[in-house]
Motif scaffolding. Structure first.
Motif, PDB file in Angstrom:
ATOM      1  N   TRP A  94       0.886  -1.204   0.079  1.00 35.94           N
ATOM      2  CA  TRP A  94       0.088  -0.038  -0.037  1.00 35.94           C
ATOM      3  C   TRP A  94       1.114   1.160   0.158  1.00 35.94           C
ATOM      4  O   TRP A  94       1.563   1.198   1.313  1.00 35.94           O
ATOM      5  CB  TRP A  94      -0.973   0.210   1.115  1.00 35.94           C
ATOM      6  CG  TRP A  94      -1.780  -0.998   1.270  1.00 35.94           C
ATOM      7  CD1 TRP A  94      -1.799  -2.094   1.622  1.00 35.94           C
ATOM      8  CD2 TRP A  94      -2.678  -1.314   0.842  1.00 35.94           C
ATOM      9  NE1 TRP A  94      -2.863  -3.140   1.338  1.00 35.94           N
ATOM     10  CE2 TRP A  94      -3.737  -2.026   0.889  1.00 35.94           C
ATOM     11  CE3 TRP A  94      -4.208  -0.073   0.239  1.00 35.94           C
ATOM     12  CZ2 TRP A  94      -5.145  -2.554  -0.026  1.00 35.94           C
ATOM     13  CZ3 TRP A  94      -4.958  -0.377  -0.673  1.00 35.94           C
ATOM     14  CH2 TRP A  94      -5.618  -1.601  -0.918  1.00 35.94           C
ATOM     15  N   GLY A 102      -2.727   3.259  -3.464  1.00 31.55           N
ATOM     16  CA  GLY A 102      -3.653   1.771  -3.546  1.00 31.55           C
ATOM     17  C   GLY A 102      -2.761   0.362  -3.003  1.00 31.55           C
ATOM     18  O   GLY A 102      -1.243   0.444  -3.148  1.00 31.55           O
ATOM     19  N   ASP A 103      -2.451  -0.267  -3.136  1.00 34.83           N
ATOM     20  CA  ASP A 103      -1.986  -1.479  -3.869  1.00 34.83           C
ATOM     21  C   ASP A 103      -1.505  -2.049  -5.008  1.00 34.83           C
ATOM     22  O   ASP A 103      -1.748  -2.339  -5.904  1.00 34.83           O
ATOM     23  CB  ASP A 103      -3.123  -3.358  -3.168  1.00 34.83           C
ATOM     24  CG  ASP A 103      -1.338  -3.906  -2.258  1.00 34.83           C
ATOM     25  OD1 ASP A 103      -0.611  -3.830  -2.413  1.00 34.83           O
ATOM     26  OD2 ASP A 103      -2.464  -5.182  -2.514  1.00 34.83           O
ATOM     27  N   ASP A 111      -4.984  -3.411  -6.698  1.00 34.69           N
ATOM     28  CA  ASP A 111      -5.968  -3.543  -5.810  1.00 34.69           C
ATOM     29  C   ASP A 111      -7.492  -3.017  -6.762  1.00 34.69           C
ATOM     30  O   ASP A 111      -7.195  -2.035  -8.064  1.00 34.69           O
ATOM     31  CB  ASP A 111      -6.693  -2.813  -4.424  1.00 34.69           C
ATOM     32  CG  ASP A 111      -6.465  -1.332  -4.809  1.00 34.69           C
ATOM     33  OD1 ASP A 111      -5.656  -0.398  -5.503  1.00 34.69           O
ATOM     34  OD2 ASP A 111      -6.630  -0.523  -3.916  1.00 34.69           O
TER      35      ASP A 111
END
Length: 119
Positions: A94, A102-103, A111
């Protein structure tokens, strides 16, 4: 009343242990003398048992120290980046990236994102 410290308590317990083992040794010597064992043989048996116990303790201590030294050496190599250098820098996870927070796996966001997030 004065509170006793750790060193005092440890020394006291060690002294009691030594006194108990000395008392036990004297009982064994008396028992062997009653059985008719010569004092030279009794002293040899006592010293052999003591040396065997000391040897076992030193053997165990050697392997524990060697294991600890190997762990320290591998940890030093890891901190210098000589082994597993990619484990130190991990860009995945992350974070803020090109597509917002986001990831990420590498440079790509993996993600799905939130429905109210700008694309």
């Amino acid at each position: 009343m004065d509170k006793k410290g750790f060193a005092h308590r440890a020394g006291y317990r060690l002294g009691r242990l030594l006194r108990a083992s000395t008392r036990r040794e004297a009982l064994i010597v008396k028992w062997l003398a009653v059985k008719g064992v010569p004092s030279v043989v009794t002293a040899t048996i006592i010293w052999t048992v003591k040396l065997l116990l000391l040897g076992a303790l030193l053997y165990f201590t050697f392997w524990v120290a060697l294991f600890y030294a190997i762990l320290l050496f591998v940890g030093a190599l890891q901190s210098w980046g000589l082994i597993l250098p990619n484990a130190m820098k991990n860009d995945d996870g992350w974070r803020n990236g090109a597509s917002g927070y986001g990831d990420y796996s590498g440079d790509f966001r993996v993600d799905a994102g939130r429905f109210d997030e700008e694309k």
